[in-house]
Design an enzyme around this catalytic site. Sequence first.
Site, PDB file in Angstrom:
ATOM      1  N   HIS A   7      47.679   6.921 -73.168  1.00  0.00           N
ATOM      2  CA  HIS A   7      48.701   6.103 -73.813  1.00  0.00           C
ATOM      3  C   HIS A   7      49.732   6.967 -74.528  1.00  0.00           C
ATOM      4  O   HIS A   7      50.922   6.815 -74.367  1.00  0.00           O
ATOM      5  CB  HIS A   7      47.983   5.174 -74.803  1.00  0.00           C
ATOM      6  CG  HIS A   7      46.907   5.866 -75.595  1.00  0.00           C
ATOM      7  ND1 HIS A   7      45.791   6.410 -75.006  1.00  0.00           N
ATOM      8  CD2 HIS A   7      46.808   6.175 -76.916  1.00  0.00           C
ATOM      9  CE1 HIS A   7      45.045   6.989 -75.924  1.00  0.00           C
ATOM     10  NE2 HIS A   7      45.639   6.863 -77.092  1.00  0.00           N
ATOM     11  N   ARG A   8      49.231   7.914 -75.356  1.00  0.00           N
ATOM     12  CA  ARG A   8      50.147   8.721 -76.159  1.00  0.00           C
ATOM     13  C   ARG A   8      51.014   9.612 -75.264  1.00  0.00           C
ATOM     14  O   ARG A   8      52.221   9.708 -75.435  1.00  0.00           O
ATOM     15  CB  ARG A   8      49.365   9.581 -77.161  1.00  0.00           C
ATOM     16  CG  ARG A   8      50.200  10.149 -78.270  1.00  0.00           C
ATOM     17  CD  ARG A   8      49.368  10.737 -79.408  1.00  0.00           C
ATOM     18  NE  ARG A   8      47.990  10.931 -79.072  1.00  0.00           N
ATOM     19  CZ  ARG A   8      47.003  10.094 -79.404  1.00  0.00           C
ATOM     20  NH1 ARG A   8      47.252   9.032 -80.112  1.00  0.00           N
ATOM     21  NH2 ARG A   8      45.767  10.330 -79.023  1.00  0.00           N
ATOM     22  N   ASP A  30      52.514   4.923 -83.479  1.00  0.00           N
ATOM     23  CA  ASP A  30      51.357   4.172 -83.956  1.00  0.00           C
ATOM     24  C   ASP A  30      50.572   3.723 -82.725  1.00  0.00           C
ATOM     25  O   ASP A  30      51.164   3.336 -81.720  1.00  0.00           O
ATOM     26  CB  ASP A  30      51.776   2.966 -84.803  1.00  0.00           C
ATOM     27  CG  ASP A  30      50.638   2.521 -85.718  1.00  0.00           C
ATOM     28  OD1 ASP A  30      49.889   3.375 -86.208  1.00  0.00           O
ATOM     29  OD2 ASP A  30      50.485   1.303 -85.936  1.00  0.00           O
ATOM     30  N   THR A  31      49.244   3.812 -82.823  1.00  0.00           N
ATOM     31  CA  THR A  31      48.387   3.540 -81.666  1.00  0.00           C
ATOM     32  C   THR A  31      47.287   2.565 -82.027  1.00  0.00           C
ATOM     33  O   THR A  31      46.789   2.566 -83.148  1.00  0.00           O
ATOM     34  CB  THR A  31      47.735   4.865 -81.186  1.00  0.00           C
ATOM     35  OG1 THR A  31      48.752   5.711 -80.674  1.00  0.00           O
ATOM     36  CG2 THR A  31      46.710   4.618 -80.082  1.00  0.00           C
ATOM     37  N   ASN A  45      49.713  15.675 -88.146  1.00  0.00           N
ATOM     38  CA  ASN A  45      48.613  15.919 -87.223  1.00  0.00           C
ATOM     39  C   ASN A  45      49.003  17.071 -86.279  1.00  0.00           C
ATOM     40  O   ASN A  45      49.896  16.928 -85.435  1.00  0.00           O
ATOM     41  CB  ASN A  45      48.343  14.618 -86.451  1.00  0.00           C
ATOM     42  CG  ASN A  45      47.222  14.748 -85.442  1.00  0.00           C
ATOM     43  OD1 ASN A  45      47.146  15.733 -84.714  1.00  0.00           O
ATOM     44  ND2 ASN A  45      46.367  13.747 -85.393  1.00  0.00           N
ATOM     45  N   ALA A  46      48.326  18.207 -86.448  1.00  0.00           N
ATOM     46  CA  ALA A  46      48.697  19.424 -85.715  1.00  0.00           C
ATOM     47  C   ALA A  46      48.574  19.238 -84.204  1.00  0.00           C
ATOM     48  O   ALA A  46      49.385  19.763 -83.429  1.00  0.00           O
ATOM     49  CB  ALA A  46      47.820  20.583 -86.173  1.00  0.00           C
ATOM     50  N   LYS A  69      42.703  13.699 -70.021  1.00  0.00           N
ATOM     51  CA  LYS A  69      43.190  12.714 -71.000  1.00  0.00           C
ATOM     52  C   LYS A  69      44.681  12.897 -71.295  1.00  0.00           C
ATOM     53  O   LYS A  69      45.439  11.936 -71.334  1.00  0.00           O
ATOM     54  CB  LYS A  69      42.367  12.816 -72.293  1.00  0.00           C
ATOM     55  CG  LYS A  69      42.713  11.708 -73.263  1.00  0.00           C
ATOM     56  CD  LYS A  69      41.957  11.776 -74.559  1.00  0.00           C
ATOM     57  CE  LYS A  69      42.594  10.794 -75.540  1.00  0.00           C
ATOM     58  NZ  LYS A  69      42.138  10.975 -76.906  1.00  0.00           N
TER      59      LYS A  69
HETATM   60  P1  IMP Z   1      47.084   6.682 -84.770  1.00  0.00           P
HETATM   61  O1  IMP Z   1      48.142   5.625 -84.894  1.00  0.00           O
HETATM   62  O2  IMP Z   1      47.412   7.705 -83.724  1.00  0.00           O
HETATM   63  O3  IMP Z   1      46.715   7.291 -86.094  1.00  0.00           O
HETATM   64  O4  IMP Z   1      45.767   5.955 -84.221  1.00  0.00           O
HETATM   65  C1  IMP Z   1      45.111   4.933 -84.964  1.00  0.00           C
HETATM   66  C2  IMP Z   1      43.639   4.896 -84.586  1.00  0.00           C
HETATM   67  O5  IMP Z   1      43.498   4.537 -83.202  1.00  0.00           O
HETATM   68  C3  IMP Z   1      42.912   6.230 -84.716  1.00  0.00           C
HETATM   69  O6  IMP Z   1      42.421   6.394 -86.024  1.00  0.00           O
HETATM   70  C4  IMP Z   1      41.785   6.092 -83.699  1.00  0.00           C
HETATM   71  O7  IMP Z   1      40.722   5.353 -84.243  1.00  0.00           O
HETATM   72  C5  IMP Z   1      42.429   5.255 -82.611  1.00  0.00           C
HETATM   73  N1  IMP Z   1      42.991   6.134 -81.542  1.00  0.00           N
HETATM   74  C6  IMP Z   1      44.286   6.493 -81.397  1.00  0.00           C
HETATM   75  N2  IMP Z   1      44.430   7.282 -80.317  1.00  0.00           N
HETATM   76  C7  IMP Z   1      43.195   7.425 -79.785  1.00  0.00           C
HETATM   77  C8  IMP Z   1      42.710   8.148 -78.660  1.00  0.00           C
HETATM   78  O8  IMP Z   1      43.430   8.833 -77.923  1.00  0.00           O
HETATM   79  N3  IMP Z   1      41.372   8.059 -78.437  1.00  0.00           N
HETATM   80  C9  IMP Z   1      40.525   7.327 -79.207  1.00  0.00           C
HETATM   81  N4  IMP Z   1      40.944   6.655 -80.272  1.00  0.00           N
HETATM   82  C10 IMP Z   1      42.266   6.691 -80.565  1.00  0.00           C
END
Ligand code: IMP
Length: 194
Positions: free
Chosen positions: A177-178, A68-69, A9-10, A172
């Site tokens: 969180h990230r 992971d989020t 993810n760029a 943001k």
């Molecule tokens: P990932 O682990 O970063 O790929 O996030 C998994 C999923 O969580 C994503 O596909 C989004 O649906 C949701 N998500 C993660 N970060 C965000 C954010 O900053 N805003 C909104 N949705 C998020």
Amino acid sequence: MKIVFATNNAHKLSEIKDILGADFEVVSLKEIGCNVDIPETADTLEGNATIKAQYIYDNYHLNCFADDTGLEVEALGGEPGVCSARYDDTTDHDSDANMRKLLAKLGDNSNRKAHFRTIVSLIIDGKEQQFEGRVEGHIALQRSGNGGFGYDPIFVPEGYDKSFAELGEGIKNQISHRARAVKKLADYLKTHVG
Ligand code: IMP
């Protein structure tokens, strides 16, 4: 020091490069020749972050980290959580469908408390360490804003009256969180590894 970020993810890559600065050479999966979509089979964010980082360490023997989020909604027992990307399981990574499902399940419930949570798993010389970042907030009654991605149009962070999609990247990226998880990672790397 060279370190692999288990992503292609760029946007995530440039965010972490900005925070870590020139002392760290952050490289993507593509840059190490890894074109595998590492299966995220765990039932927790912690588990999936570990799987991704461990895969890279085991196969490439390089120091690395993975993230992971999930969005965790209190009244839904923490859903969509680890299933955030595919909450609507009739579609694939479809944010519209995911938000539609979430708003429908929550209905007019007055408890709309929610948070985003990011886990970063770091493996240095085979030793793993995890960092967590979260942002508290609530789920709006309806979508607003055109910016961001995922659940941004329905998530209103604490202390604001606008959704992440309306607030824009500048705000943001300061409170997300990230960003919080990545700052903890950066502080650790700078003091222990750099
Ligand atoms: P990932 O682990 O970063 O790929 O996030 C998994 C999923 O969580 C994503 O596909 C989004 O649906 C949701 N998500 C993660 N970060 C965000 C954010 O900053 N805003 C909104 N949705 C998020």
